[in-house]
Design a protein around this motif. Sequence first.
Motif, mmCIF file in Angstrom:
data_model
loop_
_atom_site.group_PDB
_atom_site.id
_atom_site.type_symbol
_atom_site.label_atom_id
_atom_site.label_comp_id
_atom_site.label_asym_id
_atom_site.label_seq_id
_atom_site.Cartn_x
_atom_site.Cartn_y
_atom_site.Cartn_z
ATOM 1 N N ASP A 442 0.791 -1.224 0.000
ATOM 2 C CA ASP A 442 0.000 0.000 0.000
ATOM 3 C C ASP A 442 0.823 1.274 0.000
ATOM 4 N N LYS A 443 2.153 1.173 0.044
ATOM 5 C CA LYS A 443 2.967 2.382 0.114
ATOM 6 C C LYS A 443 4.368 2.101 -0.375
ATOM 7 N N ALA A 444 5.071 3.201 -0.707
ATOM 8 C CA ALA A 444 6.505 3.150 -0.971
ATOM 9 C C ALA A 444 7.175 4.010 0.097
ATOM 10 N N GLY A 445 8.109 3.421 0.842
ATOM 11 C CA GLY A 445 8.747 4.139 1.937
ATOM 12 C C GLY A 445 10.257 4.187 1.781
ATOM 13 N N PHE A 446 10.860 5.317 2.191
ATOM 14 C CA PHE A 446 12.295 5.530 2.037
ATOM 15 C C PHE A 446 12.802 6.249 3.282
ATOM 16 N N THR A 447 13.922 5.816 3.829
ATOM 17 C CA THR A 447 14.429 6.408 5.062
ATOM 18 C C THR A 447 15.920 6.700 4.953
ATOM 19 N N THR A 448 16.356 7.695 5.733
ATOM 20 C CA THR A 448 17.781 7.884 5.956
ATOM 21 C C THR A 448 18.249 6.838 6.963
ATOM 22 N N GLY A 449 19.548 6.761 7.163
ATOM 23 C CA GLY A 449 20.050 6.037 8.313
ATOM 24 C C GLY A 449 19.844 6.863 9.568
ATOM 25 N N PRO A 450 20.157 6.308 10.739
ATOM 26 C CA PRO A 450 20.056 7.087 11.972
ATOM 27 C C PRO A 450 20.949 8.334 11.888
ATOM 28 N N LEU A 451 20.400 9.463 12.264
ATOM 29 C CA LEU A 451 21.140 10.719 12.193
ATOM 30 C C LEU A 451 22.192 10.795 13.298
ATOM 31 N N THR A 452 23.308 11.408 12.986
ATOM 32 C CA THR A 452 24.348 11.622 13.997
ATOM 33 C C THR A 452 24.248 13.004 14.624
ATOM 34 N N ARG A 453 23.470 13.904 14.003
ATOM 35 C CA ARG A 453 23.217 15.231 14.546
ATOM 36 C C ARG A 453 21.757 15.583 14.305
ATOM 37 N N ASP A 454 21.260 16.526 15.096
ATOM 38 C CA ASP A 454 19.903 17.011 14.871
ATOM 39 C C ASP A 454 19.798 17.630 13.474
ATOM 40 N N LEU A 455 18.627 17.462 12.867
ATOM 41 C CA LEU A 455 18.357 18.020 11.546
ATOM 42 C C LEU A 455 17.026 18.753 11.616
ATOM 43 N N ARG A 456 17.044 20.041 11.283
ATOM 44 C CA ARG A 456 15.844 20.874 11.429
ATOM 45 C C ARG A 456 15.241 21.218 10.078
ATOM 46 N N LEU A 457 13.939 20.968 9.950
ATOM 47 C CA LEU A 457 13.166 21.408 8.800
ATOM 48 C C LEU A 457 12.368 22.638 9.215
ATOM 49 N N SER A 458 12.378 23.678 8.386
ATOM 50 C CA SER A 458 11.696 24.920 8.749
ATOM 51 C C SER A 458 11.125 25.568 7.492
ATOM 52 N N GLY A 459 9.819 25.389 7.281
ATOM 53 C CA GLY A 459 9.168 25.941 6.106
ATOM 54 C C GLY A 459 8.365 24.890 5.362
ATOM 55 N N SER A 460 8.144 25.122 4.081
ATOM 56 C CA SER A 460 7.318 24.240 3.254
ATOM 57 C C SER A 460 8.188 23.362 2.367
ATOM 58 N N SER A 461 7.747 22.125 2.154
ATOM 59 C CA SER A 461 8.466 21.166 1.315
ATOM 60 C C SER A 461 7.693 20.907 0.030
ATOM 61 N N LYS A 462 8.397 20.366 -0.953
ATOM 62 C CA LYS A 462 7.781 19.932 -2.203
ATOM 63 C C LYS A 462 8.309 18.546 -2.547
ATOM 64 N N VAL A 463 7.431 17.685 -2.993
ATOM 65 C CA VAL A 463 7.810 16.338 -3.408
ATOM 66 C C VAL A 463 7.359 16.152 -4.857
ATOM 67 N N THR A 464 8.312 15.884 -5.737
ATOM 68 C CA THR A 464 8.017 15.637 -7.149
ATOM 69 C C THR A 464 7.991 14.131 -7.380
ATOM 70 N N VAL A 465 6.908 13.664 -7.960
ATOM 71 C CA VAL A 465 6.680 12.236 -8.159
ATOM 72 C C VAL A 465 6.435 11.973 -9.643
ATOM 73 N N THR A 466 7.090 10.973 -10.184
ATOM 74 C CA THR A 466 6.749 10.461 -11.508
ATOM 75 C C THR A 466 6.153 9.078 -11.317
ATOM 76 N N ALA A 467 4.881 8.948 -11.670
ATOM 77 C CA ALA A 467 4.145 7.718 -11.390
ATOM 78 C C ALA A 467 3.364 7.278 -12.618
ATOM 79 N N THR A 468 3.299 5.970 -12.796
ATOM 80 C CA THR A 468 2.522 5.372 -13.882
ATOM 81 C C THR A 468 1.325 4.655 -13.278
ATOM 82 N N PRO A 469 0.087 5.114 -13.556
ATOM 83 C CA PRO A 469 -1.108 4.491 -12.971
ATOM 84 C C PRO A 469 -1.652 3.374 -13.856
ATOM 85 N N THR A 470 -2.448 2.535 -13.234
ATOM 86 C CA THR A 470 -3.115 1.467 -13.989
ATOM 87 C C THR A 470 -4.561 1.814 -14.317
ATOM 88 N N THR A 471 -5.052 2.951 -13.823
ATOM 89 C CA THR A 471 -6.437 3.356 -14.067
ATOM 90 C C THR A 471 -6.465 4.824 -14.492
#
Length: 650
Positions: A442-471
Amino acid sequence: MPIRMRFTIWRPLATAAAAALMATLLTPATAQAAPRVSEPRYSYDDAIREAVWVDTGLDGDADGRTDRVAVDIVRPRETARQGRKIPVIMDASPYYACCGRGNESQRKTYDADGEVVRMPLFYDNYFVPRGYAFVGVDLAGTNRSDGCVDVGGRSDVQSAKAVVDWLNGRAKAYTTRTGTTRARATGWTDGRTGMIGKSYDGTIANGVAATGVEGLETVVPIGAISSWYDYYFSQGAPLYDSGPEWLSNYVESPEARARCGAVQQRLVDGAPRTGDWTPLWSERNHVPDADRVEASVFVIHGMQDLNVRAKHFGQWWDALARNGVDRKIWLTQAGHVDPFDFRRAEWVDTLHRWFDHELLGYDNGIDDEPMADIERKPEQWATSAVWPPRGTERTTLRPAEGTEEGVGRLGPTRGTGTETFTDDPALDETDWAARIDRPTPDKAGFTTGPLTRDLRLSGSSKVTVTATPTTATAHLSAVLVDLGPDTVRDYAAPGEGITTLTERTCWGASTTGDSACFKETAARTTDVEYTIVSRGWADLGNHRSGREGVPLTPGTPYTITLDLAATDHVVPAGHRLALIVAGTDRGLIEPPSTRPALTLDLARTSARLPLVGGADAFRAATSGTAAAPGGAVLDGVREPRTAQRVPEAS
C-alpha cells in the motif's frame, strides 16, 4: 526586500523642534513618562454596550435594499465622557449564534432591549478596561445581519471591511436594522483597528487585510484559511465529501436560509467536485493579494491542524514575507486549538503587548523580540529571531531502491529502478509510518540512516513524483516522518492536544452576564515511536496544472509536484527521516473512483526540503554512525482526526 517601519508614538524624537511640538500635544502626565503597558483603569461593569447596523453596500439576498450587518460594541464609558478617542479590537464571525466561540462554545447573549450582555471569549473583558473598544461583527446572513453567507467571498469580506470603513468615517451605520437614524463612530474611536479570530474568523481577518483597507493596523489570524480552495481541495484531490454550500447552510440564520437559495446554488455550481479551479476560488484566494496588506500580521497555527491544514499559514506567510509585511508567528504541536487553550498566560501577555504596540503605539519592545515561537515538546518552546531561520535552504533528497530487507533509502544520490504500490483507501499515514521498515503493497517508503546530529526542517516542502497508474484516476499522498520515540501532544485525540479541566482562571473584569473566568486546560500527550512531520496530497490528473484535472491514460507516466504543509521540526540525532509516497490518506482526502496501482520512477522522484543549514547540514547529520532507536515501531498517535467540514473546533 523593503522593510516597513511601524508607527510608534513613543519612539525617540529626531529633532528638538519635533520634541517641542510633541510636548505641546501631550498632557503633563504622559509627557513625564511614556507608557509601556495599558492598565485596567476603566469600569467594565459601567461600559457602554450598543448595537449598530453597518451598510455593506451589497444586496446579497436580492431584496432590493443593501444589506446591513449587525455590530455589537462594548467600550469604556469614561473615555466617551472625556472625549478621548480609542482604538478597536474586532472579531468578525459567522458563529456568534449558531455554534459559539472558543473552547466552551460561547454565544452572544442579549438583554430585553437587544443590547449585548455577553460577548464570547475574553477580549472585551480584558481589553475594554484597558482603554480599547471591542466590536463583534455578525457576518452577512448570520445572527442579526442581513444578506447571505457566501463562505469567504465578497459578502463575507465586505461584512467586516465595511465596519472598518465605518470606524474611520467612510461608511454608513444605523441604530436599528431597518431604521434611518444614523450612528457615527468618529466621535469615540480614532479608527485604528485590530482584527482577531480563530478559523473562519481569522480567515475574514486575512481577507480584509488583503483589501489594504485604511485603518486596519494589525490582524491576528489563528488557525486561519488563506485560500478557500485549499480548504476543500489539495491540487485536485477533495479533502471533504462536500463543498462550501454545506458550511453556508450550517452557519446562516433561519431567515437567510429561507431567502438565500440562489447564493447556495452559486456555491454548488462554482465549486465542482472535480477539484477544478473556478472563478469562485479566485475570489476566495487571499495569497495573491498579500502585496496589498498594510496591516501587521501575527500568525498562530497548529502544525498538526488537520482541519485548517498547515499549508494555509505557510503560503500566506511566504507571500507576506515577499512583500515585506511586518509579521510574527507562533507554531504549536497542537491541532486546531486557540493559544488561549495551549499557552494561556503567555498568550494573554503577548497579545496585550502586541495590541498596545500596534494600536496604542507603545514602544514596549515587542517588535525587537524573536519573530517566531515554536513548540518543540508539549509546553516547551523555542524561538527564532526570524522565520524560517537564516541559512534555511531547499535541499533535494532522492528515494532509492531498498536494502536486502526491502526498505528504501533516502539521500542525496539519484535512485534507479521503480517501486509499486496499490491505493488502499482503508489505510492512512499512521498505518504507513507504523510499517515503514517492511515492504507493504500500500505504500513506498524511504528512510535515511540514523542521524548523527539534529536536523531541522523549517518551512514548506515539495515532493516531485513520476508515477505510472493502472487506471484513469489516481490520488497521491506524500508524507514526511520522524522515525524515533518521543512524547508529543496527542493531536489525534479529542481536544487535539489539550484536555479541558474543571477549575477556572479569570482574565479581565466580569459582570453578572459576562464572566471573564474560563476553564483551564492542560496538554494532552502521548508517547510515540514516530511523528508525522508534514504531508501533502494531489490528484495525479492535475499533473498539467494545479487548476484543472484530466483523465489519465493507464500505463503512461506522469510527473506532478505535491506541495507539503509548512512546519518547523527537529529530527533528533539517533532518529531517521522518512519519505512515504502512497495513495488515499484515509480521513484526510477522499478516495478516487478507482483503486489504481502506481509505479514510481525513482530516478524522476525527489523531495525538496527546507533544511536549516541546507545540504551541508544533511551531510553532517548523516555522516558517521549512531545507534538506531530501540523498540518496535508502534502506532502511538492513533487515528488521524475525523475529517470535519466546518473550519472550527469549538
